[in-house]
Design a protein around this motif. Structure first.
Motif, PDB file in Angstrom:
ATOM      1  N   PRO A   1     -35.346 -54.632 -52.619  1.00 41.49           N
ATOM      2  CA  PRO A   1     -34.714 -55.928 -52.360  1.00 41.49           C
ATOM      3  C   PRO A   1     -34.836 -56.912 -53.523  1.00 41.49           C
ATOM      4  CG  PRO A   1     -36.780 -55.722 -51.145  1.00 41.49           C
ATOM      5  CD  PRO A   1     -36.490 -54.372 -51.724  1.00 41.49           C
ATOM      6  N   LEU A   2     -35.831 -56.732 -54.378  1.00 40.43           N
ATOM      7  CA  LEU A   2     -36.034 -57.675 -55.475  1.00 40.43           C
ATOM      8  C   LEU A   2     -35.063 -57.428 -56.626  1.00 40.43           C
ATOM      9  CD1 LEU A   2     -37.771 -59.977 -56.676  1.00 40.43           C
ATOM     10  CD2 LEU A   2     -39.259 -58.198 -57.635  1.00 40.43           C
ATOM     11  N   THR A   3     -34.914 -56.178 -57.036  1.00 42.06           N
ATOM     12  CA  THR A   3     -34.101 -55.850 -58.211  1.00 42.06           C
ATOM     13  C   THR A   3     -32.764 -55.211 -57.846  1.00 42.06           C
ATOM     14  OG1 THR A   3     -35.080 -53.641 -58.377  1.00 42.06           O
ATOM     15  CG2 THR A   3     -36.208 -55.444 -59.532  1.00 42.06           C
TER      16      THR A   3
ATOM     17  N   ASP B   1     -27.680 -45.880 -61.516  1.00 41.88           N
ATOM     18  CA  ASP B   1     -28.073 -44.826 -60.587  1.00 41.88           C
ATOM     19  C   ASP B   1     -29.106 -43.878 -61.183  1.00 41.88           C
ATOM     20  OD1 ASP B   1     -26.531 -43.491 -62.411  1.00 41.88           O
ATOM     21  OD2 ASP B   1     -25.077 -42.700 -60.981  1.00 41.88           O
ATOM     22  N   ALA B   2     -29.437 -44.053 -62.468  1.00 47.05           N
ATOM     23  CA  ALA B   2     -30.498 -43.256 -63.078  1.00 47.05           C
ATOM     24  C   ALA B   2     -31.850 -43.950 -62.984  1.00 47.05           C
ATOM     25  CB  ALA B   2     -30.177 -42.979 -64.549  1.00 47.05           C
ATOM     26  N   LEU B   3     -31.843 -45.221 -62.584  1.00 47.44           N
ATOM     27  CA  LEU B   3     -33.062 -46.016 -62.534  1.00 47.44           C
ATOM     28  C   LEU B   3     -33.543 -46.189 -61.106  1.00 47.44           C
ATOM     29  CD1 LEU B   3     -32.101 -48.840 -65.045  1.00 47.44           C
ATOM     30  CD2 LEU B   3     -33.856 -47.098 -65.407  1.00 47.44           C
ATOM     31  N   ALA B   4     -34.801 -46.557 -60.971  1.00 48.72           N
ATOM     32  CA  ALA B   4     -35.371 -46.896 -59.666  1.00 48.72           C
ATOM     33  C   ALA B   4     -36.533 -47.838 -59.882  1.00 48.72           C
ATOM     34  CB  ALA B   4     -35.838 -45.646 -58.923  1.00 48.72           C
ATOM     35  N   HIS B   5     -36.781 -48.666 -58.869  1.00 47.96           N
ATOM     36  CA  HIS B   5     -37.959 -49.537 -58.874  1.00 47.96           C
ATOM     37  C   HIS B   5     -38.875 -49.059 -57.755  1.00 47.96           C
ATOM     38  CE1 HIS B   5     -39.828 -53.792 -58.299  1.00 47.96           C
ATOM     39  NE2 HIS B   5     -40.574 -53.030 -59.070  1.00 47.96           N
ATOM     40  N   PHE B   6     -40.051 -48.563 -58.132  1.00 45.86           N
ATOM     41  CA  PHE B   6     -40.980 -48.008 -57.156  1.00 45.86           C
ATOM     42  C   PHE B   6     -41.847 -49.080 -56.506  1.00 45.86           C
ATOM     43  CE2 PHE B   6     -41.426 -43.267 -58.470  1.00 45.86           C
ATOM     44  CZ  PHE B   6     -40.066 -43.112 -58.284  1.00 45.86           C
ATOM     45  N   GLY B   7     -41.662 -50.332 -56.904  1.00 42.64           N
ATOM     46  CA  GLY B   7     -42.500 -51.406 -56.381  1.00 42.64           C
ATOM     47  C   GLY B   7     -43.497 -51.866 -57.429  1.00 42.64           C
TER      48      GLY B   7
ATOM     49  N   TYR C   1     -49.593 -66.923 -63.516  1.00 40.94           N
ATOM     50  CA  TYR C   1     -48.428 -67.770 -63.251  1.00 40.94           C
ATOM     51  C   TYR C   1     -47.976 -67.768 -61.794  1.00 40.94           C
ATOM     52  CZ  TYR C   1     -47.995 -67.607 -68.348  1.00 40.94           C
ATOM     53  OH  TYR C   1     -48.238 -67.686 -69.686  1.00 40.94           O
ATOM     54  N   GLY C   2     -48.457 -66.806 -61.007  1.00 40.39           N
ATOM     55  CA  GLY C   2     -48.055 -66.724 -59.604  1.00 40.39           C
ATOM     56  C   GLY C   2     -47.073 -65.590 -59.374  1.00 40.39           C
ATOM     57  N   HIS C   3     -46.997 -65.110 -58.131  1.00 37.57           N
ATOM     58  CA  HIS C   3     -46.160 -63.958 -57.810  1.00 37.57           C
ATOM     59  C   HIS C   3     -44.668 -64.273 -57.933  1.00 37.57           C
ATOM     60  CE1 HIS C   3     -49.269 -61.128 -56.444  1.00 37.57           C
ATOM     61  NE2 HIS C   3     -49.931 -62.213 -56.094  1.00 37.57           N
ATOM     62  N   ALA C   4     -44.282 -65.502 -57.652  1.00 40.00           N
ATOM     63  CA  ALA C   4     -42.862 -65.858 -57.779  1.00 40.00           C
ATOM     64  C   ALA C   4     -42.413 -65.698 -59.233  1.00 40.00           C
ATOM     65  CB  ALA C   4     -42.621 -67.286 -57.299  1.00 40.00           C
ATOM     66  N   TYR C   5     -43.262 -66.090 -60.151  1.00 40.41           N
ATOM     67  CA  TYR C   5     -42.953 -65.955 -61.572  1.00 40.41           C
ATOM     68  C   TYR C   5     -42.927 -64.486 -61.966  1.00 40.41           C
ATOM     69  CZ  TYR C   5     -42.900 -67.433 -66.462  1.00 40.41           C
ATOM     70  OH  TYR C   5     -42.546 -67.644 -67.755  1.00 40.41           O
ATOM     71  N   GLY C   6     -43.873 -63.701 -61.405  1.00 47.49           N
ATOM     72  CA  GLY C   6     -43.872 -62.265 -61.665  1.00 47.49           C
ATOM     73  C   GLY C   6     -42.604 -61.604 -61.177  1.00 47.49           C
ATOM     74  N   ASP C   7     -42.081 -62.062 -60.023  1.00 44.11           N
ATOM     75  CA  ASP C   7     -40.829 -61.510 -59.500  1.00 44.11           C
ATOM     76  C   ASP C   7     -39.670 -61.788 -60.454  1.00 44.11           C
ATOM     77  OD1 ASP C   7     -42.148 -60.560 -57.302  1.00 44.11           O
ATOM     78  OD2 ASP C   7     -41.451 -62.122 -55.926  1.00 44.11           O
ATOM     79  N   LEU C   8     -39.639 -62.990 -61.028  1.00 43.96           N
ATOM     80  CA  LEU C   8     -38.582 -63.305 -61.995  1.00 43.96           C
ATOM     81  C   LEU C   8     -38.644 -62.373 -63.196  1.00 43.96           C
ATOM     82  CD1 LEU C   8     -38.665 -67.232 -62.026  1.00 43.96           C
ATOM     83  CD2 LEU C   8     -36.916 -65.753 -61.013  1.00 43.96           C
ATOM     84  N   LEU C   9     -39.857 -62.071 -63.640  1.00 46.88           N
ATOM     85  CA  LEU C   9     -40.006 -61.161 -64.776  1.00 46.88           C
ATOM     86  C   LEU C   9     -39.523 -59.760 -64.406  1.00 46.88           C
ATOM     87  CD1 LEU C   9     -40.960 -60.496 -67.617  1.00 46.88           C
ATOM     88  CD2 LEU C   9     -43.264 -60.141 -66.695  1.00 46.88           C
ATOM     89  N   LEU C  10     -39.852 -59.285 -63.200  1.00 47.02           N
ATOM     90  CA  LEU C  10     -39.410 -57.957 -62.778  1.00 47.02           C
ATOM     91  C   LEU C  10     -37.883 -57.875 -62.729  1.00 47.02           C
ATOM     92  CD1 LEU C  10     -41.974 -57.154 -59.947  1.00 47.02           C
ATOM     93  CD2 LEU C  10     -41.867 -56.132 -62.223  1.00 47.02           C
ATOM     94  N   GLN C  11     -37.245 -58.931 -62.247  1.00 40.44           N
ATOM     95  CA  GLN C  11     -35.782 -58.941 -62.216  1.00 40.44           C
ATOM     96  C   GLN C  11     -35.207 -58.895 -63.628  1.00 40.44           C
ATOM     97  OE1 GLN C  11     -35.329 -62.538 -59.914  1.00 40.44           O
ATOM     98  NE2 GLN C  11     -34.996 -61.415 -58.011  1.00 40.44           N
ATOM     99  N   ALA C  12     -35.819 -59.643 -64.540  1.00 40.17           N
ATOM    100  CA  ALA C  12     -35.344 -59.636 -65.930  1.00 40.17           C
ATOM    101  C   ALA C  12     -35.578 -58.275 -66.569  1.00 40.17           C
ATOM    102  CB  ALA C  12     -36.055 -60.733 -66.723  1.00 40.17           C
ATOM    103  N   VAL C  13     -36.696 -57.647 -66.271  1.00 41.56           N
ATOM    104  CA  VAL C  13     -36.984 -56.310 -66.797  1.00 41.56           C
ATOM    105  C   VAL C  13     -35.955 -55.313 -66.278  1.00 41.56           C
ATOM    106  CG1 VAL C  13     -38.613 -54.378 -66.636  1.00 41.56           C
ATOM    107  CG2 VAL C  13     -39.434 -56.659 -67.213  1.00 41.56           C
ATOM    108  N   ALA C  14     -35.633 -55.390 -64.980  1.00 42.96           N
ATOM    109  CA  ALA C  14     -34.645 -54.483 -64.394  1.00 42.96           C
ATOM    110  C   ALA C  14     -33.304 -54.606 -65.113  1.00 42.96           C
ATOM    111  CB  ALA C  14     -34.484 -54.764 -62.900  1.00 42.96           C
ATOM    112  N   GLU C  15     -32.900 -55.827 -65.439  1.00 42.80           N
ATOM    113  CA  GLU C  15     -31.630 -56.022 -66.145  1.00 42.80           C
ATOM    114  C   GLU C  15     -31.679 -55.407 -67.537  1.00 42.80           C
ATOM    115  OE1 GLU C  15     -28.704 -57.168 -65.083  1.00 42.80           O
ATOM    116  OE2 GLU C  15     -29.662 -57.152 -63.114  1.00 42.80           O
ATOM    117  N   ARG C  16     -32.818 -55.547 -68.219  1.00 41.60           N
ATOM    118  CA  ARG C  16     -32.952 -54.946 -69.550  1.00 41.60           C
ATOM    119  C   ARG C  16     -32.856 -53.414 -69.463  1.00 41.60           C
ATOM    120  NH1 ARG C  16     -36.262 -58.008 -73.233  1.00 41.60           N
ATOM    121  NH2 ARG C  16     -35.465 -60.162 -73.151  1.00 41.60           N
TER     122      ARG C  16
END
Length: 574
Positions: A137-139, A209-215, A186-201
């Motif tokens: 749901p995050l990425t 469809d070759a990628l996945a986020h395991f959590g 920085y807090g989990h909300a900030y960490g979530d923003l970083l994960l979303q940015a990483v997913a885009e990169r």
């Protein structure tokens, strides 16, 4: 063809509707509740039948939910509105008698369109639920479950191709380095923003469809077909390169690195679970090598993992079983050669394995979180020993204790206050060595923690200085008293101009900020001479003395001799 169930007790209406509907629809004539158990798309019922079968109709409609199973009520015109109000739970539409064929066709079209919409809604809802079940749901990347499904499909193609070609696939597991520090700082909300940015990169470098986020900070990538071994390596390096650029997030610029483990099929296995385990093993090897790199799985890694698991099991409870001790390495004034402090170093004597090298168990402790209880034990033991030596009449020395990054982020100031209170050691006799990288993970928070420790009266030192990424503008804000030059610079200070220049610059910087400088890893008179010539304050290393057990170190203190050669015995550098 629409299946219409007629539940009409009035024979005339039953025959009439059957004749009208039969050419275009499948007509089912029923008389009792059993008729409601067969498949149909729409029911037509009159008042008497409804009164008799209302409960059965309600149960059948409920069973169809969320799909609409519409019922049309045939009723005298004068009772239409009343019937609609009284029987709304079972009836979706009302038609009055005498029935007109054109009106009937309109009513049926409306009801069947409503049923069709409910079917489409269910299909859409099912697709939405499947997407939710199979995506993070995050990425919005595929999750572990969908990744495993796709990996199984790809493995099937690899197995089928054994006799025809050399098709291979690769599984890459990627995990961000030090992500927990970002979350905690920085807090989990900030960490979530970083994960979303990483997913885009990552998405920019590979198909979604070759990628996945395991959590958490873990991602995966599947290369379903390749022929050259260089291809997975190039893909892994591409992912690392994509993350190398800084991330601009609200209020902060963040640098993120990652470690990647790679496993191949069929070379490393043809089972999903085994491949994921292999990739995870290689990932952790990359992390132990310092991160920001990738490693291919090798069978030898499995044995090393089992060895590490065995060491971890043995390490748990080692302090309580009395297997841990401290050794004390002197820190010496470079001018007088006399001991002014010591560093407390943890040693582990395991009953079956004997003396376990710190380079084996300390990384395991840091990785598993055991470093916190071990660090607390070492702090308390060092303070007790320092206090005991003072009570025995030995000169008060500065006791230096290492603080792990995890300790530093998890309330170290409370632990230090409690240990000082329990042991009665003067806070000025305690020096806490904190690595440069630990402090710089979140500078504002680090400054706050350091100030709390300073308020307690403890001395603070930056350990391994020069190996991290301190900004000079921050260094002057840190309430530290000492910089400890890393041994990697000291090793070549007497024979390498670059190392000598770095050491000289660190010493000049520290003195300009009124900080003391300790050089660690000093082993030769030539190194000592070079450090003396450049104004270093203290040294630590085998030239001054190896780490010693408590009794041997106390005996060394009682001699009160200089531990260093005098200046003219050393060959000073120009």
């Amino acid at each position: 063809m629409t299946r219409i169930l007629l539940l009409l007790e009035q024979r005339r209406n039953r025959r009439l509707l059957a004749d009208w509907l039969a050419p275009q629809h499948q007509v089912i004539v029923g008389e009792n509740a059993a008729a409601l158990e067969q498949p149909f798309d729409l029911g037509i019922v009159d008042g008497p039948a409804l009164e008799r079968l209302r409960a059965a109709i309600g149960r059948r409609k409920a069973r169809e939910q969320p799909i609409l199973l519409p019922f049309l009520l045939v009723t005298p015109r004068r009772g239409a509105s009343l019937a609609a109000r009284q029987l709304w739970r079972s009836i979706d539409e009302v038609i009055a008698t005498p029935i007109e064929k054109a009106e009937l066709e309109v009513r049926l079209q409306v009801l069947m369109r409503a049923r069709q919409l409910s079917l489409e809604l269910k299909a859409s809802h099912a697709a939405e639920l499947r997407h939710i079940a199979l995506h993070d749901p995050l990425t919005d990347l595929p999750n572990r479950r969908l990744f495993v499904e796709r990996l199984e499909t790809a493995l099937g193609r690899v197995r089928a191709s054994h006799s025809t070609d050399s098709r291979q696939l690769a599984v890459l597991l990627l995990e961000l380095d030090r992500f927990n520090a970002i979350n905690e700082s920085y807090g989990h909300a900030y960490g979530d923003l970083l994960l979303q940015a990483v997913a885009e990169r990552l998405f920019a470098g590979l198909p979604r469809d070759a990628l996945a986020h395991f959590g958490g900070a873990a991602f995966a990538a599947l290369l379903p077909e390749f022929n050259r071994l260089a291809e997975p390596a190039l893909a892994a390096q591409g992912l690392l390169d994509a993350l190398a650029r800084p991330f601009s997030l609200p209020g902060h610029t963040v640098y993120a690195t990652a470690s990647i483990g790679i496993t191949l099929s069929p070379a490393d296995g043809e089972n999903t679970e085994i491949l994921l385990e292999n990739a995870d093993t290689a990932l952790h090897r990359a992390k132990r090598e310092g991160g920001s790199s990738y490693q291919f799985y090798t069978p030898q890694m499995k044995a090393q993992v089992l060895e590490r698991l065995d060491l971890e099991t043995r390490l748990r409870g080692a302090a309580e079983r009395g297997e841990l001790t401290l050794e004390y390495q002197p820190q010496v004034d470079i001018r007088s050669g006399r001991i002014v402090g010591f560093e407390a170093l943890t040693r582990w004597d395991e009953p079956e394995l004997g003396r376990v090298d710190p380079t084996r168990f300390i990384p395991i402790a840091e990785e598993t979180g055991l470093v916190e209880p071990l660090g607390e034990w070492a702090l308390a033991a060092a303070c007790r020993q320092a206090k005991a030596w003072q009570k025995a009449g030995l000169p008060p020395l500065r006791a230096a204790v290492n603080v792990a990054a995890r300790q530093f982020r998890h309330g170290i100031e409370k632990t230090v206050a409690r240990v000082l209170a329990e042991t009665g050691l003067d806070p000025r006799c305690l020096e806490l060595e904190i690595t440069e990288s630990s402090m710089m993970e979140c500078v504002p928070e680090s400054i706050a923690v350091l100030r709390k420790l300073k308020k307690l009266g403890a001395q603070l030192s930056i350990d391994d200085f020069g190996t991290g990424y301190s900004a000079m503008s921050y260094l002057k804000l840190l309430p530290v008293a000492t910089l400890k030059i890393d041994r990697s610079f000291v090793r070549d200070v007497a024979r390498d101009a670059d190392s000598a220049a770095i050491v000289e610059a660190i010493i000049a910087l520290a003195h300009s900020l009124n900080l003391k400088v300790i050089a660690e890893g000093v082993e030769t008179p030539e190194q000592l001479a070079s450090l003396r010539a450049r104004g270093c304050d203290e040294i630590q290393g085998y030239l001054a003395g190896k780490p010693l057990p408590a009794a041997a170190f106390a005996a060394l203190l009682r001699k009160r001799d200089s531990l260093l050669p005098v200046a003219d015995e050393c060959q000073a550098l120009p």
